[in-house]
Design an enzyme around this catalytic site. Structure first.
Site, PDB file in Angstrom:
ATOM      1  N   GLU A 217       0.868  -1.177   0.000  1.00  0.00           N
ATOM      2  CA  GLU A 217       0.000   0.000   0.000  1.00  0.00           C
ATOM      3  C   GLU A 217       0.901   1.221   0.000  1.00  0.00           C
ATOM      4  OE1 GLU A 217      -3.138   0.006   2.848  1.00  0.00           O
ATOM      5  OE2 GLU A 217      -4.121  -1.704   1.919  1.00  0.00           O
ATOM      6  N   CYS A 251      -2.151   9.208   3.025  1.00  0.00           N
ATOM      7  CA  CYS A 251      -1.721   8.716   1.705  1.00  0.00           C
ATOM      8  C   CYS A 251      -2.767   8.950   0.629  1.00  0.00           C
ATOM      9  CB  CYS A 251      -1.367   7.230   1.779  1.00  0.00           C
ATOM     10  SG  CYS A 251      -2.706   6.171   2.343  1.00  0.00           S
TER      11      CYS A 251
END
Length: 474
Positions: A217, A251
């Site tokens: 990720e 993010c």
């Protein structure tokens, strides 16, 4: 050198203990997995205030924000796993094709074994414990490496693990880069890493040495497109929340805005207004109880460097304020007229600075996005269905959210993850369970005559005729 060797041997012992336990876990009932998650859920509820304190100590994160972005997503992962685990783990029957008549087939989900989770610092509880839930739901043992940049949360996760789990089921290894490096050489059965694309490449290279599967990720520059048909007030408010919550250290935060130049002025004005309303106390961001801090001075300096360079190249300041390095405080910063060649338009910001550029035609915005590495998230604000479809079809990203920001992360029925530069593999809910499971194909053949025997050697004229006839159906 001796110390490094001792450390490596201790990690090897942890790995070996978890490897032995993984063999036992393959044979246990699903109820044992549920018991672990139930104990984890109780610990989180019982220690909610301690989680608040740890996150405040690491980067002054407001308690309501901790509840919303750290505790709730983790508890939701546990709830979903407890509710769905029986269905997830049940063998999935697969229909036999005509040429397999007489066979019975199914997919059995088995634990991969010993899994390594390397967690980031920006959501240090959520992004460590969330994957842990998926790994335990799938029946694995876990070595968890929390981030050294949030030491209070790291210590709390270590305590949590000690309070709840046997060390051969979950083992937490605290420390810096050297710990990650020592762990990555071990032959784990799966690695789950959350962090930057640059470090993701290092993790993937290390995993390749042992042919270990990975879930990465990562991040990147997630754009938000604000079109002429967007609801300006809604778009401004939702972008402000998505960008400046957690001090921009998210993010999937909108990294930059592409706004139609026909509405750029009203949009920027509304964005400034909404940002002040949401994150300041009578116009003062520093005294607000709703606004956090940068994690450390290195990141503080990096963000400041990106900002100063953009301004020196001609970016216009629409919103800023005084910074304080000692307390690692940077107020929300909004920039317009940002040169596309500036570092801030080519590096992930990961902080409370929002660059805005304008476009005249939607094709310009799409072309700009497509020239960059594929982002983890893409946001489109529009009131027109055909515009939404155009962006969805003509761009590629890990996730898309229409007319909002970041909430796709909270939808446990949606797989979460990136594509190429922004990540490999998916997480959350069933997707997370699958990432930590091996989908083992099982086929049971009957005794006696089977359809496959028609094509056994020796090959004769008759078998050739049968094959000619058979292939006509394909």
């Amino acid at each position: 050198m001796a110390s490094d060797n001792v450390t490596h041997l201790s990690f090897l012992q942890i790995f070996d203990d978890c490897k032995s336990a993984a063999g036992r876990l393959r044979k246990e009932y699903v109820s044992e997995r549920k018991n672990r998650l139930t104990r984890l859920r109780k610990w989180i509820h019982d220690n909610r205030k301690e989680i608040h304190k740890a996150l405040y100590a690491d980067f002054q994160k407001p308690s309501p924000e901790v509840d919303a972005t750290e505790i709730f997503p983790t508890l939701n992962e546990i709830k979903v796993a407890l509710n769905e685990m029986d269905q997830w783990t049940a063998p999935k029957k697969v229909d036999a094709p005509l040429f397999m008549l007489g066979t019975r087939s199914y997919i059995q989900f088995e634990p991969k074994g010993v899994c390594l989770i390397i967690a980031p610092w920006n959501y240090p509880f959520n992004l460590a414990v969330g994957p842990l839930v998926s790994a335990l739901a799938a029946g694995n043992t876990v070595v968890l490496k929390p981030s050294e940049q949030t030491p209070h949360v790291s210590a709390l996760i270590k305590k949590m693990s000690t309070d709840i789990f046997d060390p051969d089921i979950v083992s937490v290894c605290e420390g810096g880069v050297e710990v990650s490096q020592s762990l990555l050489v071990l032959p784990f059965d799966h690695i789950f890493f959350t962090g930057s694309p640059a470090v993701g490449k290092i993790v993937m290279k290390a995993a390749a040495e042992n042919l270990t599967s990975v879930t990465l990720e990562l991040g990147g520059k997630s754009p938000a497109i604000v079109t002429e048909s967007a609801n300006i007030q809604d778009a401004a408010e939702r972008i402000a929340v998505g960008k400046f919550i957690n001090n921009g250290q998210t993010c999937i935060a909108p990294d930059y805005i592409l706004v139609d130049d026909k509405i750029a002025g009203p949009f920027v004005s509304s964005l400034i207004e909404k940002t002040k309303l949401l994150f300041s106390e009578e116009g003062n961001f520093e005294t607000s109880g709703s606004y956090g801090r940068i994690v450390n001075t290195d990141h503080f300096d990096r963000i400041q460097g990106l900002t100063w360079e953009a301004i020196s190249l001609g970016a216009k300041i629409e919103l800023d304020g005084k910074v304080d390095k000692e307390s690692k405080f940077i107020p929300p910063v909004i920039l317009t007229n940002v040169p596309k060649s500036s570092r801030i338009m080519n590096e992930e910001v990961f902080g409370p600075v929002l660059p805005i550029i304008t476009y005249q035609h939607l094709e310009e915005a799409i072309e700009y996005i497509n020239k960059k590495p594929k982002p983890l998230a893409l946001y489109i604000f529009t009131g027109q269905k055909h515009v939404k479809q155009k962006v969805l079809i003509e761009t590629s990203s890990g996730t898309v959210c229409v007319n909002d920001c970041s909430i796709q992360f909270l939808h446990h029925n949606l797989p979460f993850g990136g594509v190429n530069n922004s990540g490999i593999g998916k997480s959350h809910g069933h997707a997370g369970f699958q990432s930590f499971s091996n989908e083992k194909a099982v086929l049971k053949q009957k005794n006696g005559f089977t359809s496959a025997k028609i094509f056994y050697p020796p090959y004769t004229r008759r078998s050739n005729q049968l094959m000619d006839w058979f292939l006509k159906f394909f």
